[in-house]
Enzyme design. Sequence first.
Site, PDB file in Angstrom:
ATOM      1  N   ASP A 221      -0.534   5.729   4.148  1.00  0.00           N
ATOM      2  CA  ASP A 221       0.571   5.041   3.470  1.00  0.00           C
ATOM      3  C   ASP A 221       1.289   4.166   4.495  1.00  0.00           C
ATOM      4  O   ASP A 221       2.514   4.211   4.642  1.00  0.00           O
ATOM      5  CB  ASP A 221       1.534   6.058   2.856  1.00  0.00           C
ATOM      6  CG  ASP A 221       2.517   5.404   1.867  1.00  0.00           C
ATOM      7  OD1 ASP A 221       2.339   4.214   1.548  1.00  0.00           O
ATOM      8  OD2 ASP A 221       3.466   6.082   1.443  1.00  0.00           O
ATOM      9  N   LEU A 222       0.514   3.347   5.176  1.00  0.00           N
ATOM     10  CA  LEU A 222       0.999   2.651   6.361  1.00  0.00           C
ATOM     11  C   LEU A 222       1.640   1.307   6.022  1.00  0.00           C
ATOM     12  O   LEU A 222       1.203   0.268   6.469  1.00  0.00           O
ATOM     13  CB  LEU A 222      -0.142   2.464   7.367  1.00  0.00           C
ATOM     14  CG  LEU A 222       0.296   1.996   8.755  1.00  0.00           C
ATOM     15  CD1 LEU A 222       1.194   3.012   9.423  1.00  0.00           C
ATOM     16  CD2 LEU A 222      -0.915   1.706   9.616  1.00  0.00           C
TER      17      LEU A 222
END
Length: 294
Positions: A195-196
Amino acid sequence: MTEATSMLLARLHAAGLTDVGAVEPASGGLAATAGLARRADGTRLFVKAFGEPPADDAFAAEAEGLAVLREAGGVVTPDVVLAERDLLVLSVLRPRPDTKAFWEECAHAFARLHTTTRHNRFGWHRDNWLGRRRQVNTWTDDGFEFFARHRLLRWLEEPRVREALDAADRRALERLCDRLPELLPDRPACLTHGDLWAQNVMAAPDGRPALIDPAVSYTWAEVDLAHLWTTAPPPEARVFFERYAELTGLEAGWRERMPVLQLRQHLAVVAQFEPDWGAAEHVRATLAPFRERP
């Protein structure tokens, strides 16, 4: 004190942290309520909670993700003080400094993460959470099958996605999935943050890059790269992509692959948030070449 911070304070006290006197609101989170707490000895803590947790294991899975990124991948993450069904308490990080030096250090950290944690299968030993939706991590031998089934097609049953995409869009997504081996290189799985987006990159007290809010799994490294590329990193982050490409041997054409890889995150946003900040439009634009011609 607001209703949200009062809720966080009550949960801290219920969890045994009775020396916390007050909680201040913290910005940035979308799926949970977050705040900054101060203990009697002056120690500051980051706390977050769901009004109603999506599952009993949501925070446990997040805590596990922070630990594995640190222990297996060598990435700095906050210390987990407490992880319960209703509450996650972490050590406090600093806002990141948007300098070229910082983002170059990020490139080295992610290159190390992605090149030293390769795995022969795609998935994770448990499902975890992307926002308030379950991320399915069933072990799969084939990366194209894993990405198609568990990162793209799984969103089609979400009510908001059904509303946003018509039948032609859904068929286009299925065709795109069938053609993934033509569109993306066949690369090994590695440990990914999952979830960068840019807001999940912070700094440790000593200034090193640090990460929060993971949704870890073993999958393609470019899934992380795509999320950072398409979530408005600052201009100083340009050096990140240049140095990361050099360090990992990223072949030419990676920029053109980013919209396909980022479909997963756009679909997750459509499924969970209203408004969706243009995510549905991005999905339809990426799917346009795969729509049936009249």
